[in-house]
Design a protein around this motif. Structure first.
Motif, PDB file in Angstrom:
ATOM      1  N   ARG A   1      -5.097  25.400  23.971  1.00  0.00           N
ATOM      2  CA  ARG A   1      -4.999  26.567  24.186  1.00  0.00           C
ATOM      3  C   ARG A   1      -3.220  26.436  24.253  1.00  0.00           C
ATOM      4  O   ARG A   1      -2.416  27.644  24.306  1.00  0.00           O
ATOM      5  N   HIS A   2      -3.032  25.103  25.542  1.00  0.00           N
ATOM      6  CA  HIS A   2      -1.711  25.479  26.400  1.00  0.00           C
ATOM      7  C   HIS A   2      -1.316  23.783  25.619  1.00  0.00           C
ATOM      8  O   HIS A   2      -0.872  23.129  26.919  1.00  0.00           O
ATOM      9  N   PRO A   3      -0.362  23.666  24.313  1.00  0.00           N
ATOM     10  CA  PRO A   3      -0.822  22.234  24.051  1.00  0.00           C
ATOM     11  C   PRO A   3       0.920  21.796  24.566  1.00  0.00           C
ATOM     12  O   PRO A   3       1.102  21.157  24.674  1.00  0.00           O
ATOM     13  N   ALA A   4       2.445  23.123  24.744  1.00  0.00           N
ATOM     14  CA  ALA A   4       2.974  22.618  25.987  1.00  0.00           C
ATOM     15  C   ALA A   4       2.741  22.113  27.143  1.00  0.00           C
ATOM     16  O   ALA A   4       3.757  21.002  27.188  1.00  0.00           O
ATOM     17  N   ARG A   5       1.765  22.661  27.632  1.00  0.00           N
ATOM     18  CA  ARG A   5       1.435  21.914  29.230  1.00  0.00           C
ATOM     19  C   ARG A   5       1.375  20.774  28.922  1.00  0.00           C
ATOM     20  O   ARG A   5       0.984  19.598  29.407  1.00  0.00           O
ATOM     21  N   PHE A   6       0.540  20.358  28.011  1.00  0.00           N
ATOM     22  CA  PHE A   6       0.093  19.408  27.980  1.00  0.00           C
ATOM     23  C   PHE A   6       0.703  17.754  26.959  1.00  0.00           C
ATOM     24  O   PHE A   6       0.120  17.052  26.935  1.00  0.00           O
ATOM     25  N   HIS A   7       2.086  18.386  26.528  1.00  0.00           N
ATOM     26  CA  HIS A   7       3.157  17.741  25.505  1.00  0.00           C
ATOM     27  C   HIS A   7       3.086  16.498  26.856  1.00  0.00           C
ATOM     28  O   HIS A   7       2.894  15.043  26.700  1.00  0.00           O
ATOM     29  N   GLY A   8       3.601  16.775  28.329  1.00  0.00           N
ATOM     30  CA  GLY A   8       3.637  15.670  28.946  1.00  0.00           C
ATOM     31  C   GLY A   8       3.127  15.700  30.706  1.00  0.00           C
ATOM     32  O   GLY A   8       3.536  16.409  31.054  1.00  0.00           O
ATOM     33  N   ALA A   9       1.887  15.433  30.484  1.00  0.00           N
ATOM     34  CA  ALA A   9       0.644  16.139  30.880  1.00  0.00           C
ATOM     35  C   ALA A   9       1.071  14.911  32.128  1.00  0.00           C
ATOM     36  O   ALA A   9       1.375  13.672  32.218  1.00  0.00           O
ATOM     37  N   GLU A  10       0.896  15.841  33.670  1.00  0.00           N
ATOM     38  CA  GLU A  10      -0.236  14.962  34.317  1.00  0.00           C
ATOM     39  C   GLU A  10      -0.906  14.639  35.055  1.00  0.00           C
ATOM     40  O   GLU A  10      -1.680  14.938  33.936  1.00  0.00           O
ATOM     41  N   PRO A  11      -1.510  13.610  34.941  1.00  0.00           N
ATOM     42  CA  PRO A  11      -2.381  13.258  35.499  1.00  0.00           C
ATOM     43  C   PRO A  11      -4.046  14.841  35.818  1.00  0.00           C
ATOM     44  O   PRO A  11      -3.429  15.845  36.926  1.00  0.00           O
ATOM     45  N   PHE A  12      -4.741  14.843  35.258  1.00  0.00           N
ATOM     46  CA  PHE A  12      -5.391  16.472  35.199  1.00  0.00           C
ATOM     47  C   PHE A  12      -6.707  16.458  35.260  1.00  0.00           C
ATOM     48  O   PHE A  12      -7.706  14.613  35.204  1.00  0.00           O
ATOM     49  N   GLN A  13      -8.044  16.768  35.316  1.00  0.00           N
ATOM     50  CA  GLN A  13      -9.149  17.507  35.733  1.00  0.00           C
ATOM     51  C   GLN A  13      -9.686  17.584  34.367  1.00  0.00           C
ATOM     52  O   GLN A  13      -9.612  19.062  33.595  1.00  0.00           O
ATOM     53  N   ILE A  14     -10.544  16.680  33.786  1.00  0.00           N
ATOM     54  CA  ILE A  14     -11.239  16.572  32.524  1.00  0.00           C
ATOM     55  C   ILE A  14     -11.739  17.953  32.178  1.00  0.00           C
ATOM     56  O   ILE A  14     -11.953  18.734  30.867  1.00  0.00           O
TER      57      ILE A  14
END
Length: 625
Positions: free
Chosen positions: A289-302
């Protein structure tokens, strides 16, 4: 787990079809789990899991050469070449790189990090292979976004002339092609690459060529007719017209289909482009849904895809975003240009408010700069927002098209200095050196968030080429009481005492403030000057501080060669000022990936290291006087 069976290159070839599908799912789960902890490039890697597996099935590593454009999508490639354990230290100092690295594995054929380079590098490998009499295959992977870079077309133009096998994989994760066109294209692609077809075509051409006068005409007529028919049904005619055989589009998540096409592609005596359709973020809904946000992702909640830590203070990009929106509101001549980095550079808000004055030119920094020059020549006020490491690609355009004409183009240089986890290809350590060498260029660097705002206002109303460089990360909010107006070529004296003077550039003012405090606590007088202008340097202030200081210490987050400190030292030497100069800067070397604070300590530009060097120098000066 099937993934546990992958210990070295080509282990994937031991698996059956059922195990291959299970491996794809395991790889996705592995990547999501690891990147949720370490951060990294997620969406692009999830999109190429099956593509990477198919390539590893169809080619043999490390004999065959596999070159990834940009390279941030090579995580699956690293897994399939036995580097699973390295993901615990992914992008950490001393750990595994997030990009292909030749020194890391024989299966990494070329160090990448910037866009649009893989076809050129692959073509180089092809020519070397043939000259050396080798028989290995070469495959270059390039994305549809990277094809907006001019270098890719220069390479394609060259590749269309070769008569030896070279496989180019176009990883298309955005373009939509109808099923009918795709099916026809697939059928004709299979026919074109079939051995019988190629043999027949060559036999017919050879026979006709023997016919006097009319033979060549008949061959040309057949080629024209064939090309006209293909133009109607083949979406890849652009490549065909360049002399590159086009195959596809192929489902980039169908391993067996891709393997068949890759094996056919290896038979072509020339450059062949395999067009593969993939979906960014595949298998993880937040990334889809948000490929740009997960291009270079910071640590996140799965579970949610949300970052594990929320920022409470703005970073420099946020500040730039806000001031650009305000500048756009106040002046309708202000236009903004980005090279495929609207979100990364903070221009999204400007784009939303002033769409007619916002221009995303794709991954084409050279074009972006000359495009801006044309706008400036016509009377607009273009702001080119670009990462420091990407501006390197447009050096000629900055010099030739902007500065020679003294055109008013504003360069907003984000991520200037150490950027951390992306490593050598992304550290913004050279812009000062290459920009200060160009006549007519003016360069500023803010000490905090408010000064960035003031400098951008100054830059937009300036006349001539001007650059404002600022770092990645949280915007410094200290020294907020020190905010004199920005005056051309004038620095800011923050604290004035005799003895030692810290002459700091941009992000290093914060570090200099810490150094000064430590020196004061142990009994050393210390002045602090915010350089503000890195070109031209404030010669008047330097001359004044030389009168009552023994030591000038310049501090900058740039390589030492050609940087701010060298310009200060040259001025001191040329004018015969009676003061010693110590340059604190990045050593003459490439800085690998890692936490920024740790990297600063490693290269000696952290507060503790600087303080020790200053004390040692000052004691030595005292003994010599």
């Amino acid at each position: 787990m099937i993934l546990e069976k992958i210990d070295q290159p080509n282990d994937i070839k031991k698996l059956n079809n059922e195990e291959l599908h299970q491996l794809a799912e395991e790889i996705r789960r592995f990547l999501i789990e690891k990147i949720s902890i370490s951060g990294g490039h997620l969406a692009s890697n999830l999109g190429v899991v099956e593509l990477t597996m198919a390539m590893h099935l169809a080619f043999s590593l490390p004999e065959d050469k596999m070159i990834w454009d940009v390279g941030h999508q090579a995580y699956t490639h690293k897994l399939l070449t036995g580097r699973k354990a390295g993901f615990d230290e992914l992008r950490k100092f001393g750990g595994m790189s997030g990009f292909p690295k030749r020194k890391e594995s024989d299966c990494d054929s070329f160090d990448t990090g910037h866009s649009s380079t893989s076809i050129s590098a692959g073509l180089g490998y092809v020519m070397a292979r043939d000259i050396l009499g080798c028989t290995n295959k070469v495959v270059s992977v390039i994305g549809d976004g990277a094809l907006t870079g001019g270098m890719a077309y220069e390479a394609l133009n060259n590749a269309g002339q070769i008569k030896t096998n070279f496989v180019i994989v176009l990883n298309d994760n955005e373009m939509s092609i109808s099923q009918n066109v795709g099916a026809i294209s697939k059928m004709l692609g299979n026919i074109r690459t079939a051995s019988a077809y190629n043999e027949l075509k060559n036999d017919v051409t050879a026979t006709l060529a023997k016919i006097p006068v009319y033979g060549d005409r008949m061959i040309q007529k057949i080629k024209q007719t064939k090309s006209s028919l293909k133009q109607l049904v083949i979406p890849g005619m652009f490549f065909e017209n360049m002399g590159i055989t086009y195959l596809g589009p192929v489902d980039g998540h169908n391993i067996q289909q891709m393997v068949r096409v890759f094996r056919e592609a290896k038979k072509v005596n020339g450059a062949v482009l395999v067009h593969v359709l993939t979906k960014k973020g595949r298998g993880y809904l937040p990334a889809e849904r948000h490929p740009a946000r997960f291009h270079g992702a910071e640590p996140f909640q799965i579970e949610t895809g949300l970052p594990k830590s929320r920022r409470t203070t703005p970073n420099y990009t946020d500040v730039f975003s806000t001031i650009m929106r305000k500048l756009g509101d106040r002046d309708d001549k202000v236009v903004a240009i980005t090279a495929a980095m609207a979100e990364g550079t903070g221009l999204k808000r400007f784009a939303n408010m002033f769409p007619e004055r916002f221009f995303d030119v794709g991954i084409a920094e050279e074009h972006a700069v000359t495009f801006a020059a044309g706008m400036a020549a016509a009377g607009l006020k273009p702001v080119v927002a670009v990462y420091s490491s990407f501006l390197q690609r447009a050096y000629d355009q900055v010099l030739h098209d902007v500065c020679i004409q003294n055109l008013h183009v504003v360069f907003a240089i984000d991520r200037a200095g150490l950027v951390g986890s992306d490593g050598e290809t992304h550290q913004g350590l050279f812009d000062l050196s290459f920009l200060t060498s160009i006549p007519n260029m003016t360069i500023l660097a803010p000490k905090n968030m408010w000064e960035l705002s003031d400098m951008m206002k100054f830059a937009v109303n300036f006349e001539g080429p001007i650059a404002v460089r600022y770092p990645r990360g949280t915007a410094y909010q200290g020294l907020h009481d020190f905010r004199p107006p920005v005056e051309y070529g004038k620095s800011e004296i923050i604290y004035d005492e005799d003895g030692i003077v810290l002459l700091a550039a941009g992000s290093m003012v914060k570090v200099a403030e810490q150094v000064r405090q430590t020196l004061k606590e142990i009994g050393y007088n210390c002045s602090l000057v915010n350089a503000r202008f890195l070109k031209p340097i404030d010669e008047k202030t330097i001359s004044e501080i030389a009168k009552d200081h023994k030591l000038i210490v310049t501090l900058e987050e740039n390589v030492i060669n050609g940087g701010f400190g060298e310009h200060v030292l040259r001025y001191v030497n040329e004018t015969g000022l009676d003061v010693a100069v110590r340059i604190i800067a990045i050593p003459d070397e490439y800085i690998e990936h890692g936490n920024v604070d740790l990297l600063k300590k490693e290269v000696g530009i952290d507060a503790e290291s600087i303080t020790k060097r200053i004390i040692a120098d000052y004691i030595l000066l005292g003994e010599n006087t």
